[in-house]
Design a protein around this motif. Structure first.
Motif, PDB file in Angstrom:
ATOM      1  N   GLU A  32       0.870  -1.175   0.000  1.00 60.98           N
ATOM      2  CA  GLU A  32       0.000   0.000   0.000  1.00 60.98           C
ATOM      3  C   GLU A  32       0.900   1.215   0.000  1.00 60.98           C
ATOM      4  O   GLU A  32       1.646   1.445   0.948  1.00 60.98           O
ATOM      5  N   GLY A  33       0.837   1.963  -1.096  1.00 63.82           N
ATOM      6  CA  GLY A  33       1.766   3.087  -1.254  1.00 63.82           C
ATOM      7  C   GLY A  33       3.170   2.523  -1.380  1.00 63.82           C
ATOM      8  O   GLY A  33       3.423   1.622  -2.172  1.00 63.82           O
ATOM      9  N   GLN A  34       4.086   3.026  -0.569  1.00 61.94           N
ATOM     10  CA  GLN A  34       5.474   2.561  -0.609  1.00 61.94           C
ATOM     11  C   GLN A  34       5.745   1.431   0.392  1.00 61.94           C
ATOM     12  O   GLN A  34       6.831   0.889   0.428  1.00 61.94           O
ATOM     13  N   SER A  35       4.753   1.086   1.216  1.00 63.83           N
ATOM     14  CA  SER A  35       4.981   0.137   2.311  1.00 63.83           C
ATOM     15  C   SER A  35       4.309  -1.208   2.069  1.00 63.83           C
ATOM     16  O   SER A  35       3.244  -1.301   1.458  1.00 63.83           O
ATOM     17  N   TRP A  36       4.962  -2.260   2.584  1.00 66.96           N
ATOM     18  CA  TRP A  36       4.410  -3.613   2.556  1.00 66.96           C
ATOM     19  C   TRP A  36       3.800  -3.917   3.915  1.00 66.96           C
ATOM     20  O   TRP A  36       4.350  -3.536   4.954  1.00 66.96           O
ATOM     21  N   PHE A  37       2.658  -4.621   3.904  1.00 66.94           N
ATOM     22  CA  PHE A  37       1.971  -5.011   5.134  1.00 66.94           C
ATOM     23  C   PHE A  37       1.736  -6.521   5.133  1.00 66.94           C
ATOM     24  O   PHE A  37       1.185  -7.051   4.166  1.00 66.94           O
ATOM     25  N   PHE A  77       5.410  -4.105   7.605  1.00 69.37           N
ATOM     26  CA  PHE A  77       4.754  -3.924   8.899  1.00 69.37           C
ATOM     27  C   PHE A  77       3.920  -5.165   9.172  1.00 69.37           C
ATOM     28  O   PHE A  77       3.157  -5.590   8.304  1.00 69.37           O
ATOM     29  N   LEU A  78       4.051  -5.727  10.369  1.00 65.12           N
ATOM     30  CA  LEU A  78       3.248  -6.875  10.776  1.00 65.12           C
ATOM     31  C   LEU A  78       2.035  -6.379  11.549  1.00 65.12           C
ATOM     32  O   LEU A  78       2.172  -5.619  12.506  1.00 65.12           O
ATOM     33  N   GLU A  79       0.847  -6.804  11.125  1.00 63.11           N
ATOM     34  CA  GLU A  79      -0.390  -6.457  11.816  1.00 63.11           C
ATOM     35  C   GLU A  79      -1.153  -7.744  12.102  1.00 63.11           C
ATOM     36  O   GLU A  79      -1.446  -8.506  11.183  1.00 63.11           O
ATOM     37  N   VAL A  80      -1.451  -7.990  13.369  1.00 61.27           N
ATOM     38  CA  VAL A  80      -2.277  -9.131  13.750  1.00 61.27           C
ATOM     39  C   VAL A  80      -3.558  -8.558  14.335  1.00 61.27           C
ATOM     40  O   VAL A  80      -3.502  -7.752  15.263  1.00 61.27           O
TER      41      VAL A  80
END
Length: 158
Positions: A32-37, A77-80
């Motif tokens: 998303e944009g320049q970042s990986w999630f 970024f890690l999101e749980v």
């Protein structure tokens, strides 16, 4: 590449969620944009809380840091989290558990010139869903093969 990450992370996180008697709903790796999630969605009957999400995040983080070779070489970024009130229905068990609930479905091809339906999931036999829905002011019933459903989720009735 994204599907390789999802497959690898799914294998890593499954024993963690099983150990805590949680359910692994979905793993996704998206830019998303320049970042990986890297997003991991977990649940349990009655819902998941923030402490449980943090616990799974910590355990998965540790495994990802120790993995050699690194399954995710780029920064991410890690999101749980919980899948939320409008949780997607992806597996057979999701549909079985949703019988009696209000759902939203999108079809690949229209039925009666409509591709989107919201209503109560009346039954699911493993191959077909039966739902009651309102068409203007008339209650109707839809019976559709699961392979005709492009997307389904729980819905909130207003």
């Amino acid at each position: 590449m994204s599907s390789d990450v999802v497959e690898t992370v799914t294998k890593m996180v499954t024993p963690i969620v099983n150990k805590h008697n949680f359910e692994l709903v979905e793993v996704e790796f998206v830019k998303e944009g320049q970042s990986w999630f890297l997003r991991v969605y977990i649940d349990k009957p009655g819902g998941i809380n923030i402490e449980e999400c943090a616990m799974v995040s910590d355990e998965l983080s540790e495994q990802l840091d120790e993995a050699d070779p690194d399954p995710i070489p780029q920064a991410y970024f890690l999101e749980v989290s919980s899948p939320g009130a409008e949780r997607p229905l992806k597996k057979i068990e999701d549909y079985e558990n949703a019988v009696g609930d209000y759902i939203h479905i999108s079809l690949y091809a229209p039925i009666d010139k409509k591709k989107v339906f919201e209503g109560d999931l009346i039954s699911f036999d493993g191959k077909q869903i039966t739902m009651d829905y309102m068409d203007k002011s008339r209650k109707k019933q839809l019976v559709v093969d699961l392979d005709k459903v492009a997307f389904a989720r729980l819905a909130i009735k207003f």
